[in-house]
Every structure is written in C-alpha cells, then in structure tokens.
Design a protein around this motif. Structure first.
Motif, mmCIF file in Angstrom:
data_model
loop_
_atom_site.group_PDB
_atom_site.id
_atom_site.type_symbol
_atom_site.label_atom_id
_atom_site.label_comp_id
_atom_site.label_asym_id
_atom_site.label_seq_id
_atom_site.Cartn_x
_atom_site.Cartn_y
_atom_site.Cartn_z
ATOM 1 N N ALA A 93 36.574 31.498 40.335
ATOM 2 C CA ALA A 93 37.222 31.221 39.050
ATOM 3 C C ALA A 93 36.825 32.293 38.040
ATOM 4 N N ILE A 94 35.546 32.674 38.046
ATOM 5 C CA ILE A 94 35.073 33.735 37.140
ATOM 6 C C ILE A 94 35.718 35.056 37.538
ATOM 7 N N ASP A 95 35.791 35.324 38.830
ATOM 8 C CA ASP A 95 36.423 36.550 39.323
ATOM 9 C C ASP A 95 37.877 36.629 38.863
ATOM 10 N N ILE A 96 38.576 35.507 38.944
ATOM 11 C CA ILE A 96 39.981 35.451 38.523
ATOM 12 C C ILE A 96 40.091 35.778 37.037
ATOM 13 N N MET A 97 39.218 35.196 36.223
ATOM 14 C CA MET A 97 39.245 35.475 34.780
ATOM 15 C C MET A 97 38.902 36.941 34.500
ATOM 16 N N GLN A 98 37.923 37.485 35.209
ATOM 17 C CA GLN A 98 37.560 38.894 35.020
ATOM 18 C C GLN A 98 38.716 39.809 35.400
ATOM 19 N N ASN A 99 39.416 39.480 36.493
ATOM 20 C CA ASN A 99 40.590 40.271 36.888
ATOM 21 C C ASN A 99 41.650 40.251 35.799
#
Length: 149
Positions: A93-99
């Motif tokens: 979920a954090i990776d998705i937001m960072q992307n």
C-alpha cells in the motif's frame, strides 16, 4: 500469475486497463513515449514493486508503457481484489502511494519542461517577427529614399 518475456509490452501508454500488477520475480522497464523520438525511461522496477495502480483507482488511460526487462512473473490485481490485496500486503500500500507521488512529480516536471519549450518557441517567434518587421521597415524606408532621390 502472468509470465512475460523480455521486451513484451505489459501495459501501453494511452491504453485502458482494469488491473495493476505486483512483480513476483524479474524486472520491468517503465517508459513515457515508448518507441518515440522523445522516449524517456522512468525507471526499472523489480520485486516486490507494484505498477499500474492508477488503472485500478481510476478509469483513466495509462500514462506510461511498461515493458518486460527480463523474464518477469506478475501478480494481477483487479479492482475487485484490491482491498484484499492491500489487507494481505500492507507494505505494498505504501509502495502504491509512493509510485503515485513519483508519477505525479514526474508529470509535473514534464509539464514544466513543455511549458518552458512553448515559452521559448514563442520568444523565438516573437524575435523573428520583430526582425522581419525591422527589415521591412528598413527596406521600405530605403526604397522610399531611393524613389525620392
């Protein structure tokens, strides 16, 4: 799970998709204007990165092209399975937001570059127009003087 071979196009800029992907193994290359003169490599993503999240969260056309960099195995995540995916993979979920933040910053940078290019071309055209006007004035003044003389 889906498997792609090197140089396979997984997602195409401008295409519409109902899914995103998590990289299980291998790597993908992410491009803007893939195959064009102005092609720009955004980055190379590897396990456990996700991509295509904008497709799942909106119905907008793709803003980049994703190409298999090598043999890549991907987990396909649809709108219907997104909530369960995040529950089972909270770090993603954090990776998705960072992307999404990275993509927004990149788009803003591209917009600024395009605006700079437009302003530069307008300035060049303005200067050319002024040069032409000045030449016409000189020729008309010189021509007028020649006719009087």
């Amino acid at each position: 799970m889906l498997k792609f071979h090197p140089d396979d196009i997984i997602m195409k800029e401008g295409g519409t998709y109902e899914e995103m992907y998590k990289i299980v193994s291998g790597s993908v290359a992410v491009y803007v204007r893939y195959g064009e003169k102005e092609e720009h490599l955004i980055g190379i993503y590897s396990k456990p990165k996700c991509f295509g999240e904008a497709h799942v969260l909106s119905s907008q056309p793709g803003i980049y092209t994703v190409v298999a960099y090598d043999e890549v195995l991907l987990m396909r995540i649809t709108k219907d399975s997104l909530e369960e995916f995040i529950r089972n993979n909270p770090k993603n979920a954090i990776d998705i937001m960072q992307n999404m933040v990275h993509t927004n910053l990149l788009m803003q940078k591209n917009i600024n570059l395009l605006l700079d290019d437009i302003y530069e071309k307008q300035d060049i055209n303005r200067r050319r127009t002024e040069d032409i006007k000045n030449k016409i004035k000189r020729y008309s003044i010189n021509g007028f003087n020649l006719l009087e003389g």
